[in-house]
Motif scaffolding. Structure first.
Motif, PDB file in Angstrom:
ATOM      1  N   ARG A 225       0.852  -1.019  -0.308  1.00 32.96           N
ATOM      2  CA  ARG A 225      -0.491   0.440   0.248  1.00 32.96           C
ATOM      3  C   ARG A 225       0.918   1.175  -0.075  1.00 32.96           C
ATOM      4  O   ARG A 225       0.715   2.140  -0.365  1.00 32.96           O
ATOM      5  N   ILE A 226       1.805   1.218   0.929  1.00 31.89           N
ATOM      6  CA  ILE A 226       2.962   2.541   0.850  1.00 31.89           C
ATOM      7  C   ILE A 226       3.281   2.634  -0.386  1.00 31.89           C
ATOM      8  O   ILE A 226       3.569   3.544  -0.768  1.00 31.89           O
ATOM      9  N   ASN A 227       4.088   1.063  -0.563  1.00 33.60           N
ATOM     10  CA  ASN A 227       4.609   1.012  -2.289  1.00 33.60           C
ATOM     11  C   ASN A 227       4.293   2.023  -2.861  1.00 33.60           C
ATOM     12  O   ASN A 227       4.608   2.505  -4.520  1.00 33.60           O
ATOM     13  N   THR A 228       2.358   1.971  -3.221  1.00 29.84           N
ATOM     14  CA  THR A 228       1.946   2.188  -4.482  1.00 29.84           C
ATOM     15  C   THR A 228       0.862   3.161  -4.216  1.00 29.84           C
ATOM     16  O   THR A 228       0.016   3.900  -4.814  1.00 29.84           O
ATOM     17  N   GLN A 229       1.055   4.490  -3.218  1.00 26.24           N
ATOM     18  CA  GLN A 229      -0.091   4.884  -2.434  1.00 26.24           C
ATOM     19  C   GLN A 229       0.440   6.555  -4.054  1.00 26.24           C
ATOM     20  O   GLN A 229      -0.983   6.709  -4.124  1.00 26.24           O
ATOM     21  N   ASN A 230       1.874   6.515  -4.807  1.00 28.57           N
ATOM     22  CA  ASN A 230       1.175   7.363  -5.753  1.00 28.57           C
ATOM     23  C   ASN A 230       0.466   6.640  -7.573  1.00 28.57           C
ATOM     24  O   ASN A 230       1.011   7.076  -7.928  1.00 28.57           O
ATOM     25  N   THR A 231       0.598   4.996  -7.183  1.00 23.29           N
ATOM     26  CA  THR A 231       0.301   4.510  -8.539  1.00 23.29           C
ATOM     27  C   THR A 231      -0.855   4.143  -8.273  1.00 23.29           C
ATOM     28  O   THR A 231      -1.127   3.564  -9.455  1.00 23.29           O
ATOM     29  N   ILE A 232      -1.489   3.546  -7.065  1.00 22.13           N
ATOM     30  CA  ILE A 232      -3.036   2.492  -7.240  1.00 22.13           C
ATOM     31  C   ILE A 232      -4.068   4.272  -6.459  1.00 22.13           C
ATOM     32  O   ILE A 232      -3.427   4.389  -5.808  1.00 22.13           O
ATOM     33  N   ASP A 233      -5.053   4.215  -7.321  1.00 27.25           N
ATOM     34  CA  ASP A 233      -6.202   4.646  -6.233  1.00 27.25           C
ATOM     35  C   ASP A 233      -6.485   4.276  -5.889  1.00 27.25           C
ATOM     36  O   ASP A 233      -7.630   3.364  -5.998  1.00 27.25           O
ATOM     37  N   TRP A 234      -6.345   3.404  -4.333  1.00 25.97           N
ATOM     38  CA  TRP A 234      -6.912   2.781  -3.555  1.00 25.97           C
ATOM     39  C   TRP A 234      -8.679   2.842  -3.368  1.00 25.97           C
ATOM     40  O   TRP A 234      -8.535   2.602  -2.313  1.00 25.97           O
ATOM     41  N   ASN A 235      -8.938   4.024  -3.609  1.00 27.04           N
ATOM     42  CA  ASN A 235     -10.039   3.953  -3.194  1.00 27.04           C
ATOM     43  C   ASN A 235     -11.305   3.580  -4.486  1.00 27.04           C
ATOM     44  O   ASN A 235     -12.257   3.354  -4.641  1.00 27.04           O
ATOM     45  N   ASN A 236     -10.262   3.609  -5.178  1.00 29.63           N
ATOM     46  CA  ASN A 236     -10.933   2.692  -6.489  1.00 29.63           C
ATOM     47  C   ASN A 236     -10.919   0.987  -6.898  1.00 29.63           C
ATOM     48  O   ASN A 236     -10.462   0.596  -7.978  1.00 29.63           O
ATOM     49  N   VAL A 237      -9.851  -0.039  -6.180  1.00 30.58           N
ATOM     50  CA  VAL A 237     -10.170  -0.883  -6.239  1.00 30.58           C
ATOM     51  C   VAL A 237     -10.791  -2.148  -5.305  1.00 30.58           C
ATOM     52  O   VAL A 237     -10.994  -1.664  -4.337  1.00 30.58           O
ATOM     53  N   ARG A 238     -10.826  -2.753  -5.946  1.00 28.77           N
ATOM     54  CA  ARG A 238     -11.644  -4.638  -5.283  1.00 28.77           C
ATOM     55  C   ARG A 238     -11.008  -4.989  -4.452  1.00 28.77           C
ATOM     56  O   ARG A 238      -9.593  -5.257  -5.050  1.00 28.77           O
ATOM     57  N   ILE A 239     -10.873  -5.053  -2.877  1.00 24.41           N
ATOM     58  CA  ILE A 239      -9.703  -5.964  -2.355  1.00 24.41           C
ATOM     59  C   ILE A 239      -9.508  -7.517  -1.850  1.00 24.41           C
ATOM     60  O   ILE A 239     -11.761  -7.296  -0.880  1.00 24.41           O
ATOM     61  N   PHE A 240      -9.622  -8.960  -2.266  1.00 25.49           N
ATOM     62  CA  PHE A 240      -9.841 -10.014  -1.244  1.00 25.49           C
ATOM     63  C   PHE A 240      -8.570  -9.778  -0.847  1.00 25.49           C
ATOM     64  O   PHE A 240      -7.599 -10.067  -1.085  1.00 25.49           O
ATOM     65  N   TYR A 241      -9.091 -10.295   0.881  1.00 31.41           N
ATOM     66  CA  TYR A 241      -8.062 -10.648   1.918  1.00 31.41           C
ATOM     67  C   TYR A 241      -8.005 -11.455   2.681  1.00 31.41           C
ATOM     68  O   TYR A 241      -9.335 -12.165   3.055  1.00 31.41           O
ATOM     69  N   THR A 242      -7.011 -12.181   1.887  1.00 34.47           N
ATOM     70  CA  THR A 242      -7.012 -14.354   2.245  1.00 34.47           C
ATOM     71  C   THR A 242      -5.952 -13.623   3.831  1.00 34.47           C
ATOM     72  O   THR A 242      -5.816 -14.906   3.728  1.00 34.47           O
ATOM     73  N   GLY A 243      -5.307 -12.916   4.071  1.00 34.58           N
ATOM     74  CA  GLY A 243      -4.618 -12.829   5.370  1.00 34.58           C
ATOM     75  C   GLY A 243      -5.731 -12.500   6.875  1.00 34.58           C
ATOM     76  O   GLY A 243      -6.939 -12.469   6.540  1.00 34.58           O
ATOM     77  N   SER A 244      -4.793 -12.439   7.844  1.00 35.15           N
ATOM     78  CA  SER A 244      -5.788 -12.616   8.642  1.00 35.15           C
ATOM     79  C   SER A 244      -6.368 -11.980   9.343  1.00 35.15           C
ATOM     80  O   SER A 244      -6.106 -10.465   9.032  1.00 35.15           O
ATOM     81  N   ILE A 245      -7.666 -11.667   9.448  1.00 28.94           N
ATOM     82  CA  ILE A 245      -8.801 -10.413   9.024  1.00 28.94           C
ATOM     83  C   ILE A 245      -8.241  -9.356  10.697  1.00 28.94           C
ATOM     84  O   ILE A 245      -7.937  -8.069  10.626  1.00 28.94           O
ATOM     85  N   ASP A 246      -7.363 -10.132  11.419  1.00 26.94           N
ATOM     86  CA  ASP A 246      -7.281  -8.520  13.098  1.00 26.94           C
ATOM     87  C   ASP A 246      -6.193  -8.273  12.110  1.00 26.94           C
ATOM     88  O   ASP A 246      -5.767  -7.076  12.862  1.00 26.94           O
ATOM     89  N   GLU A 247      -5.294  -8.337  11.311  1.00 28.59           N
ATOM     90  CA  GLU A 247      -3.884  -7.810  10.972  1.00 28.59           C
ATOM     91  C   GLU A 247      -4.562  -6.853   9.860  1.00 28.59           C
ATOM     92  O   GLU A 247      -4.216  -5.560  10.199  1.00 28.59           O
ATOM     93  N   PHE A 248      -5.342  -7.434   9.222  1.00 24.08           N
ATOM     94  CA  PHE A 248      -6.138  -6.507   8.097  1.00 24.08           C
ATOM     95  C   PHE A 248      -6.424  -4.996   9.492  1.00 24.08           C
ATOM     96  O   PHE A 248      -6.257  -3.276   8.836  1.00 24.08           O
ATOM     97  N   PHE A 249      -7.003  -5.073  10.384  1.00 23.32           N
ATOM     98  CA  PHE A 249      -7.662  -3.992  10.757  1.00 23.32           C
ATOM     99  C   PHE A 249      -6.677  -3.288  12.508  1.00 23.32           C
ATOM    100  O   PHE A 249      -6.658  -3.401  13.429  1.00 23.32           O
ATOM    101  N   ASN A 250      -5.409  -3.802  11.758  1.00 23.59           N
ATOM    102  CA  ASN A 250      -4.521  -3.454  12.804  1.00 23.59           C
ATOM    103  C   ASN A 250      -4.164  -4.089  13.851  1.00 23.59           C
ATOM    104  O   ASN A 250      -4.097  -3.497  14.807  1.00 23.59           O
ATOM    105  N   TYR A 251      -5.021  -4.889  14.404  1.00 22.94           N
ATOM    106  CA  TYR A 251      -5.404  -5.944  15.826  1.00 22.94           C
ATOM    107  C   TYR A 251      -5.921  -4.883  16.877  1.00 22.94           C
ATOM    108  O   TYR A 251      -5.427  -4.536  17.951  1.00 22.94           O
ATOM    109  N   LYS A 252      -6.790  -4.118  16.473  1.00 22.96           N
ATOM    110  CA  LYS A 252      -7.052  -2.926  17.213  1.00 22.96           C
ATOM    111  C   LYS A 252      -8.148  -3.531  18.864  1.00 22.96           C
ATOM    112  O   LYS A 252      -7.905  -3.057  19.332  1.00 22.96           O
ATOM    113  N   TYR A 253      -8.901  -4.831  18.215  1.00 27.61           N
ATOM    114  CA  TYR A 253      -9.700  -5.119  18.620  1.00 27.61           C
ATOM    115  C   TYR A 253      -8.300  -6.581  19.827  1.00 27.61           C
ATOM    116  O   TYR A 253      -8.775  -6.797  20.461  1.00 27.61           O
ATOM    117  N   GLY A 254      -7.826  -6.510  19.513  1.00 26.90           N
ATOM    118  CA  GLY A 254      -6.922  -7.913  19.941  1.00 26.90           C
ATOM    119  C   GLY A 254      -6.737  -8.840  18.997  1.00 26.90           C
ATOM    120  O   GLY A 254      -6.988  -8.712  17.589  1.00 26.90           O
TER     121      GLY A 254
END
Ligand code: UDP
Length: 377
Positions: A225-254
């Motif tokens: 995400r950081i590497n592509t912040q200037n080349t990808i319009d992140w407001n207009n992408v579809r994301i399929f996330y197969t990593g751990s869901i807590d990691e996606f949310f930066n472990y905000k609930y643990g």
């Protein structure tokens, strides 16, 4: 310009969804993975002896789902391998799941005959009874048998695998290996079963080998995400996330907890080390089982490679997430993340880690197929 899709994770779930979006919708897909290889935990490779090694432990494909089978057959043929497992019980090599053969392998004939008669009075032939159900017996002989199976097959294996006794893991976990009132020695009874002829990595490679798909390895989601912040319009992408869901949310609930496994490989100068591809050691040693990989594709070599499997807790940065731990605490935590996930547009979670479910390969593929259908309906 068509929409850009980012798939996080190049395992089966990610590869299926990437392939469908690229092929059926004709959209661009970037698949990123923090590992240095595709295929996630089903990754396999041929070693210097020509033996196909399952890096993260044995994977045996099996399914009754016609849709999944048909889908995967586009990318591979399978051999007709049907998995059979034995366990060392008091020094005896005996069939697992426990079935009528096991009965005669571990008990004297007259005793086995008496138990067999009682079993057939109590349960329909060919029925599958989870061990925790099987223990609910009135008859003394059957109670004895149930305790035997519990103690010799489940208690110590489960304690090694999960760190707690079978009564403290979710019932569905031990129910995966029920007592089987049958003469069928196979580990799975599914209509379709086998090993992909060129291995699992090749299947995933074939799914990802599409003009609309780009694969980026050695890269985690945040970095990408950081590497592509200037080349990808992140407001207009579809994301399929197969990593751990807590990691996606930066472990905000643990953190969601997982079990991890590690494998110690050994090469032996013999053609075969053991009788089966997988032998369980419920009661001896610190490992749970030994895998001998050449059995799966009948690889020819004067040497053989085995892997001793050890279970441990998952720790961030130390090892891999392998098994979600089904507990109220984890499910409550997962539910909180899921609530947040539902509020996001164009972000979809799937896979063992994304859905926090103990999927087999076929259920992971089915989930990805269903998800694709639901977003294109
Ligand atoms: N299990 C056991 N003894 C065995 C085989 C399995 O206690 O000999 C229990 C254990 O808790 C294990 C679960 O059954 O985690 C599911 O086994 P399975 O072989 O399906 O596990 P996997 O291959 O997914 O690791």
């Amino acid at each position: 310009m068509s929409k850009l899709n980012i798939v996080v994770g190049a395992g089966f779930s990610g590869a299926v969804i990437a392939n469908l979006v690229a092929d059926k919708l004709g959209e661009k897909v970037v698949v990123i993975d923090k590992k240095n290889h595709i295929a996630g935990n089903s990754y396999d490779y041929r070693d210097e002896n020509g033996i196909m090694i399952h890096k993260y432990g044995s994977h045996i494909f099996h399914t009754n789902n016609e849709k999944v089978w048909k889908y995967l057959k586009q990318f591979t043929d399978f051999n007709t391998y049907m998995h059979k497992v034995v366990g060392i019980l008091d020094g005896i090599e005996a069939q697992i799941p426990f079935n009528f053969h096991t009965l005669y392998e571990v008990f004297p004939k007259t005793m086995a005959q008496r138990l067999e008669t009682k079993l057939l009075d109590a349960f329909p032939y060919n029925s599958k009874v989870p061990i925790l159900e099987f223990q609910k017996q009135d008859d003394d002989d059957l109670q004895y048998l149930a305790n035997y199976v519990y103690e010799k097959i489940f208690l110590n294996y489960t304690t090694k695998q999960w760190g707690v006794s079978p009564k403290d893991v979710d019932d569905a976990v031990t129910a995966r290996v029920p007592v089987y009132l049958s003469l069928d020695d196979r580990y799975f009874q599914d209509k379709y079963q086998g090993i992909p002829l060129e291995g699992y990595t090749k299947v995933v490679e074939n799914m990802l080998n599409h003009k609309n798909i780009e694969v980026v390895l050695n890269t985690d989601y945040e970095t990408y995400r950081i590497n592509t912040q200037n080349t990808i319009d992140w407001n207009n992408v579809r994301i399929f996330y197969t990593g751990s869901i807590d990691e996606f949310f930066n472990y905000k609930y643990g953190q969601l907890s997982y079990r991890s496994v590690k494998f110690k490989l050994e090469t032996h100068n013999v053609e075969y080390y053991q009788s089966h591809a997988c032998i369980n050691y419920p009661n001896n040693y610190d490992f749970t089982r030994i895998h001998e990989y050449k059995h799966y594709l009948n690889d020819k070599s004067e040497k053989t490679v085995i892997a001793k499997e050890y279970s441990e807790f998952f720790e961030l940065g130390k090892n891999e997430r392998c098994y979600p731990i089904a507990s109220d605490e984890n499910f409550d935590l997962y539910a909180k993340y899921l609530e947040d996930a539902k509020k996001l547009d164009n972000v979809y979670f799937l896979g063992r880690l994304g859905d926090y479910k103990y999927y087999n390969i076929d259920t992971a593929v089915a989930r990805a197929l269903d998800l694709f259908e639901s977003i294109t309906a």
